[in-house]
Design a protein around this motif. Structure first.
Motif, PDB file in Angstrom:
ATOM      1  N   SER A  61      -1.546   4.888 -13.948  1.00 13.48           N
ATOM      2  CA  SER A  61      -0.178   4.999 -13.428  1.00 13.48           C
ATOM      3  C   SER A  61       0.036   6.342 -12.769  1.00 13.48           C
ATOM      4  O   SER A  61      -0.522   7.360 -13.180  1.00 13.48           O
ATOM      5  N   ILE A  62       0.860   6.346 -11.707  1.00 16.68           N
ATOM      6  CA  ILE A  62       1.217   7.559 -10.972  1.00 16.68           C
ATOM      7  C   ILE A  62       2.701   7.807 -11.198  1.00 16.68           C
ATOM      8  O   ILE A  62       3.505   6.864 -11.157  1.00 16.68           O
TER       9      ILE A  62
ATOM     10  N   LEU B 120       5.808  -6.541  -9.094  1.00 15.41           N
ATOM     11  CA  LEU B 120       5.778  -5.729  -7.880  1.00 15.41           C
ATOM     12  C   LEU B 120       4.863  -4.531  -8.103  1.00 15.41           C
ATOM     13  O   LEU B 120       4.941  -3.865  -9.142  1.00 15.41           O
ATOM     14  N   ILE B 121       3.997  -4.261  -7.121  1.00 14.77           N
ATOM     15  CA  ILE B 121       2.967  -3.241  -7.272  1.00 14.77           C
ATOM     16  C   ILE B 121       2.945  -2.310  -6.063  1.00 14.77           C
ATOM     17  O   ILE B 121       2.812  -2.771  -4.928  1.00 14.77           O
ATOM     18  N   CYS B 122       3.088  -1.005  -6.310  1.00 15.57           N
ATOM     19  CA  CYS B 122       2.837   0.014  -5.292  1.00 15.57           C
ATOM     20  C   CYS B 122       1.445   0.562  -5.583  1.00 15.57           C
ATOM     21  O   CYS B 122       1.227   1.189  -6.629  1.00 15.57           O
ATOM     22  N   TYR B 123       0.506   0.331  -4.681  1.00 12.84           N
ATOM     23  CA  TYR B 123      -0.906   0.599  -4.955  1.00 12.84           C
ATOM     24  C   TYR B 123      -1.425   1.758  -4.114  1.00 12.84           C
ATOM     25  O   TYR B 123      -1.315   1.752  -2.885  1.00 12.84           O
TER      26      TYR B 123
ATOM     27  N   ASP C 220      -2.919   3.561  -9.295  1.00 11.36           N
ATOM     28  CA  ASP C 220      -4.002   3.894  -8.378  1.00 11.36           C
ATOM     29  C   ASP C 220      -5.180   2.942  -8.529  1.00 11.36           C
ATOM     30  O   ASP C 220      -5.168   2.026  -9.356  1.00 11.36           O
ATOM     31  N   TRP C 221      -6.201   3.183  -7.726  1.00 11.68           N
ATOM     32  CA  TRP C 221      -7.380   2.334  -7.675  1.00 11.68           C
ATOM     33  C   TRP C 221      -8.119   2.263  -9.017  1.00 11.68           C
ATOM     34  O   TRP C 221      -8.831   1.298  -9.284  1.00 11.68           O
ATOM     35  N   ALA C 222      -7.944   3.264  -9.859  1.00 11.15           N
ATOM     36  CA  ALA C 222      -8.609   3.279 -11.165  1.00 11.15           C
ATOM     37  C   ALA C 222      -7.761   2.629 -12.240  1.00 11.15           C
ATOM     38  O   ALA C 222      -8.138   2.641 -13.414  1.00 11.15           O
TER      39      ALA C 222
ATOM     40  N   LEU D  42       0.846  -1.192   0.000  1.00 14.99           N
ATOM     41  CA  LEU D  42       0.000   0.000   0.000  1.00 14.99           C
ATOM     42  C   LEU D  42       0.880   1.242   0.000  1.00 14.99           C
ATOM     43  O   LEU D  42       1.591   1.503   0.961  1.00 14.99           O
ATOM     44  N   SER D  43       0.822   1.978  -1.089  1.00 13.67           N
ATOM     45  CA  SER D  43       1.546   3.227  -1.189  1.00 13.67           C
ATOM     46  C   SER D  43       0.531   4.368  -1.108  1.00 13.67           C
ATOM     47  O   SER D  43      -0.552   4.197  -0.554  1.00 13.67           O
ATOM     48  N   ALA D  44       0.867   5.522  -1.661  1.00 15.13           N
ATOM     49  CA  ALA D  44      -0.037   6.667  -1.642  1.00 15.13           C
ATOM     50  C   ALA D  44       0.408   7.653  -2.706  1.00 15.13           C
ATOM     51  O   ALA D  44       1.603   7.814  -2.949  1.00 15.13           O
ATOM     52  N   ARG D  45      -0.555   8.321  -3.316  1.00 23.79           N
ATOM     53  CA  ARG D  45      -0.222   9.311  -4.333  1.00 23.79           C
ATOM     54  C   ARG D  45       0.676  10.410  -3.766  1.00 23.79           C
ATOM     55  O   ARG D  45       1.533  10.954  -4.465  1.00 23.79           O
ATOM     56  N   VAL D  46       0.485  10.730  -2.470  1.00 29.35           N
ATOM     57  CA  VAL D  46       1.313  11.780  -1.871  1.00 29.35           C
ATOM     58  C   VAL D  46       2.767  11.344  -1.715  1.00 29.35           C
ATOM     59  O   VAL D  46       3.626  12.151  -1.370  1.00 29.35           O
ATOM     60  N   GLY D  47       3.051  10.065  -1.981  1.00 30.71           N
ATOM     61  CA  GLY D  47       4.427   9.590  -1.986  1.00 30.71           C
ATOM     62  C   GLY D  47       5.135   9.834  -3.307  1.00 30.71           C
ATOM     63  O   GLY D  47       6.326   9.551  -3.430  1.00 30.71           O
TER      64      GLY D  47
END
Length: 238
Positions: free
Chosen positions: A235-236, A178-181, A230-232, A133-138
């Motif tokens: 890519s970020i 590998l997935i940062c979500y 992201d959830w949609a 679990l990552s975050a867009r703010v990262g």
């Protein structure tokens, strides 16, 4: 099929366990948490209580799994902290403290990184995924608002660890993505103090974001690993 969910007592963790049980009814789901697992009781769920940031405890448990011939097709590391009794997101530089930074990194970076490190020899050969679990703010390049120093930095560090590990995974575990979500803003204790400015349609249930994660996992391709997504399914930028 064997599936691993770490942080299984959290809102997202419990929802991920449920989603895997629904989608893969013949699988065995290992629900790992620091405290007694309180999620729904299902025959296919194996509760595991251990210190999720203790390398020795993790190593010993994974070794016991390997001795039984257990390899994981999917692993989701669903641990994380934004605020608790020890920390609250910083609004300005003067709010930053060494103690808070250490706490953020211990939970958000070190723990998940240990699992990424230690799982490399415990994944199914036919195709597997490891998600954190990552975050867009990262995202470093997407940071325009500032603030939340410890949380942002710890998630950015996690992203860097996963991206770096992907180079080695490509040699040692070519079958693994590998997935940062980024789960979006989920209606949970983690986001509760920060929900008032979130549009109702952007406040997701844990079940929804778990289902979206499984959709990302199903579409993962090792040739495109690592993902920061992201959830949609968008890519970020790292």
């Amino acid at each position: 099929m064997n599936i691993l969910v770490v942080g299984a007592n959290g809102a997202i963790g419990q929802a991920v366990v449920e989603a895997f049980c629904e989608q893969y009814s013949s699988s065995v789901v290992y629900a790992v948490s620091r405290s007694h697992y309180t999620g729904a009781k299902r025959k296919q769920v194996v509760p595991v209580q251990l210190d999720t940031v203790n390398e020795t405890a993790i190593t010993n448990w994974l070794s016991a799994c390997k001795a039984k011939g257990t390899a994981f097709t999917h692993a989701v590391i669903a641990t994380g902290v934004l605020h608790d009794d020890n920390v609250t997101p910083e609004k300005r530089l003067e709010d930053v403290s060494a103690e808070a930074m250490q706490h953020y990194f211990q939970v958000n970076t070190i723990g998940p990184s240990l699992w990424v490190k230690l799982l490399v020899g415990h994944l199914a050969q036919g195709g597997s995924t490891v998600s954190v679990l990552s975050a867009r703010v990262g995202s470093i390049s997407d940071n325009r608002l500032g603030g939340w120093y410890g949380y942002r930095a710890s998630k950015a560090a996690l992203n860097m660890f996963v991206k770096t590990a992907s180079v080695e995974y490509a040699r040692r575990a070519k079958h693994t993505s590998l997935i940062c979500y980024h789960p979006g803003t989920v209606d949970s204790s983690l986001s509760k103090p920060f929900q008032r400015n979130v549009k109702p349609e952007k406040l997701f249930t844990p079940a929804y974001t778990a289902a979206q994660l499984l959709a990302v996992i199903d579409q993962a391709n090792t040739s495109e690993s690592p993902y920061f997504i992201d959830w949609a399914g968008k890519s970020i930028p790292w």
